[in-house]
Design a protein around this motif. Structure first.
Motif, PDB file in Angstrom:
ATOM      1  N   UNK A 122     -44.578  16.106  12.104  1.00  0.00           N
ATOM      2  CA  UNK A 122     -45.614  14.905  12.429  1.00  0.00           C
ATOM      3  C   UNK A 122     -45.004  13.690  12.468  1.00  0.00           C
ATOM      4  N   UNK A 123     -44.210  13.083  13.168  1.00  0.00           N
ATOM      5  CA  UNK A 123     -43.410  12.265  13.114  1.00  0.00           C
ATOM      6  C   UNK A 123     -43.484  11.483  14.231  1.00  0.00           C
ATOM      7  N   UNK A 124     -43.123  10.060  14.354  1.00  0.00           N
ATOM      8  CA  UNK A 124     -43.199   9.251  15.578  1.00  0.00           C
ATOM      9  C   UNK A 124     -41.977   9.640  16.589  1.00  0.00           C
ATOM     10  N   UNK A 130     -34.245  10.935  16.536  1.00  0.00           N
ATOM     11  CA  UNK A 130     -33.196  10.780  15.475  1.00  0.00           C
ATOM     12  C   UNK A 130     -32.981  11.979  14.883  1.00  0.00           C
ATOM     13  N   UNK A 131     -34.200  12.775  14.527  1.00  0.00           N
ATOM     14  CA  UNK A 131     -34.112  14.062  13.857  1.00  0.00           C
ATOM     15  C   UNK A 131     -33.273  14.951  14.628  1.00  0.00           C
ATOM     16  N   UNK A 132     -33.491  15.003  15.819  1.00  0.00           N
ATOM     17  CA  UNK A 132     -33.147  16.049  16.774  1.00  0.00           C
ATOM     18  C   UNK A 132     -31.511  15.884  17.075  1.00  0.00           C
ATOM     19  N   UNK A 133     -31.275  14.211  17.297  1.00  0.00           N
ATOM     20  CA  UNK A 133     -29.898  14.055  17.262  1.00  0.00           C
ATOM     21  C   UNK A 133     -29.067  14.470  16.170  1.00  0.00           C
ATOM     22  N   UNK A 134     -29.418  14.428  14.979  1.00  0.00           N
ATOM     23  CA  UNK A 134     -28.652  14.672  13.873  1.00  0.00           C
ATOM     24  C   UNK A 134     -28.247  16.129  13.766  1.00  0.00           C
TER      25      UNK A 134
END
Length: 223
Positions: A122-124, A130-134
């Protein structure tokens, strides 16, 4: 000759049996994977202030704010069947009588997902991107289980029903976790060691006491 309905029931029954067996094997695979979590938590600052529990509260009560630093390595909890790991830090202290369980209050928590479950966060949009790219191309990312917090501000203040928490002794901070798999049961911080599942190494702070209520300094200037 069996009717179409009977044949359909037989096929469906066989399918559900196979699905159940596969799910049981997947859940059992977690027992084979070793879990060796470790953590250290250090209290940095403690204060007790007066405040109201909510907007409608008539009486003020005492709230404890506990800042801490934490270093944790929970990477061994992440396997291909791990959906997410819930990590939290609690403050606990003994009750007035030994016959009653100790008091415990959560002061900080977070949810760490495996890359396959990032869509549940549940994030923006920017943070999600950014999370998926990491973790691009990684079905499992154990590095997410490594947490470093410095002088962390608590998410939640500590209070008690009596409204008086100042001068509480023998308080400790402790790191906990629970693992939610894709298939299987939710598991909590183990209290005993079982096969490759080890108890949390460290994860408990030194004993400390809560101070007196912090008094606001008078900012008025003397003439």
């Amino acid at each position: 000759m069996h009717s179409t309905l009977v044949r359909t029931q037989n096929v469906f029954g066989f399918f559900t049996t196979v699905a159940f067996v596969v799910a049981a094997l997947i859940a059992a695979s977690d027992i084979v994977a070793s879990r060796t979590p470790k953590a250290s938590v250090v209290v940095k600052d403690v204060s007790v202030v007066m405040g109201r529990a909510n907007y409608y509260a008539k009486k003020k009560e005492e709230f404890a704010n506990i800042r801490f630093s934490m270093s944790a390595d929970l990477s061994s909890l992440f396997t291909w069947n791990t959906k997410q790991v819930f990590v939290y830090v609690s403050a606990s202290w003994p009750n007035s009588t030994s016959s009653e369980p100790s008091n415990e209050a959560v002061i900080w928590d977070t949810i760490i997902t495996n890359p396959s479950a990032d869509h549940l966060q549940n994030i923006g949009p920017a943070a999600m991107k950014k999370l998926k790219r990491s973790a691009k191309g990684k079905p499992i990312d154990p590095s997410r289980g490594k947490i470093e917090l410095k002088n962390q501000k608590p998410k939640y203040q500590v209070s008690v029903p009596s409204g008086k928490i100042a001068h509480t002794n023998d308080v400790v901070l402790e790191v906990h976790y629970n693992v939610q798999p894709w298939v299987g049961v939710l598991t909590w911080t183990p209290q005993i060691e079982f096969l490759g599942w080890k108890k949390m190494k460290g994860g408990v702070s030194k004993v400390f006491s809560l101070p007196a209520v912090k008094v606001k300094k008078d900012s008025t200037k003397k003439n």
